[in-house]
Design an enzyme around this catalytic site. Structure first.
Site, PDB file in Angstrom:
ATOM      1  N   ALA A  59       0.833  -1.205   0.000  1.00 56.74           N
ATOM      2  CA  ALA A  59       0.000   0.000   0.000  1.00 56.74           C
ATOM      3  C   ALA A  59       0.869   1.257   0.000  1.00 56.74           C
ATOM      4  O   ALA A  59       0.552   2.241  -0.682  1.00 56.74           O
ATOM      5  CB  ALA A  59      -0.947  -0.012   1.195  1.00 56.74           C
ATOM      6  N   ALA A  62       2.147   1.765  -3.446  1.00 59.77           N
ATOM      7  CA  ALA A  62       1.066   2.283  -4.295  1.00 59.77           C
ATOM      8  C   ALA A  62       0.801   3.758  -4.019  1.00 59.77           C
ATOM      9  O   ALA A  62       0.684   4.566  -4.952  1.00 59.77           O
ATOM     10  CB  ALA A  62      -0.210   1.468  -4.080  1.00 59.77           C
ATOM     11  N   GLU A  63       0.715   4.134  -2.752  1.00 58.75           N
ATOM     12  CA  GLU A  63       0.435   5.536  -2.437  1.00 58.75           C
ATOM     13  C   GLU A  63       1.595   6.437  -2.844  1.00 58.75           C
ATOM     14  O   GLU A  63       1.393   7.565  -3.296  1.00 58.75           O
ATOM     15  CB  GLU A  63       0.104   5.730  -0.958  1.00 58.75           C
ATOM     16  CG  GLU A  63      -0.282   7.152  -0.658  1.00 58.75           C
ATOM     17  CD  GLU A  63      -1.385   7.302   0.369  1.00 58.75           C
ATOM     18  OE1 GLU A  63      -1.745   8.460   0.622  1.00 58.75           O
ATOM     19  OE2 GLU A  63      -1.882   6.298   0.892  1.00 58.75           O
ATOM     20  N   THR A  64       2.809   5.929  -2.710  1.00 55.50           N
ATOM     21  CA  THR A  64       3.982   6.681  -3.153  1.00 55.50           C
ATOM     22  C   THR A  64       3.901   6.970  -4.645  1.00 55.50           C
ATOM     23  O   THR A  64       4.081   8.115  -5.086  1.00 55.50           O
ATOM     24  CB  THR A  64       5.267   5.894  -2.821  1.00 55.50           C
ATOM     25  OG1 THR A  64       5.363   5.744  -1.399  1.00 55.50           O
ATOM     26  CG2 THR A  64       6.502   6.584  -3.364  1.00 55.50           C
TER      27      THR A  64
END
Length: 137
Positions: A59, A62-64
């Site tokens: 996660a 992904a957020e990065t």
């Protein structure tokens, strides 16, 4: 090319110094016409207690990716913040490196949606994420 900001991979990676991104070993590896890619090691930094890639690490990758891609879609004086992250884990990874590929789903004036797919070293899909961001400024 969709990007409004033009940064080199070196410049993108320099933004990670002294952050969670650097601690997890995430490195931007490719900036294409409509995609951003990064790699993350699967090791003690990113394992859960049973020796597998932690879902939270996927996660974070992904957020990065989605947040940086969102930033690249802004103009001077604007920024983005994540508002929602969804992750579906498909396959466990015990070691090696995972690769995240981020592409836009929706690019609006005030909101964006990004799909981030995480692959193992064999090119198998391990995780599918969607990040929604809000454009500020």
């Amino acid at each position: 090319m969709i990007w409004k900001r033009h940064l080199s991979l070196d410049a993108l990676n320099a933004t990670s110094q002294n952050t969670l991104v650097a601690h997890l070993g995430i490195v931007y590896t490719r900036l294409g016409d409509d995609m951003l890619e990064a790699e993350m090691p699967v090791d003690a930094r990113t394992h859960q207690p049973f020796g597998l890639l932690h879902g939270g690490a996927s996660a974070a990758l992904a957020e990065t990716l989605g947040s940086m891609a969102g930033f690249l879609m802004t103009r001077d004086g604007q920024n983005v913040v994540g508002t929602e992250l969804n992750a579906t884990h498909h396959r466990a990874v015990a070691q090696g490196t995972v690769r995240g590929v981020c592409q836009p789903m929706h690019l609006g004036r005030s909101s964006q949606s990004w799909e981030i797919v995480v692959f193992d070293e064999q090119g198998r899909r391990c995780c599918t994420c969607r990040l929604s961001t809000m454009v500020l400024g």
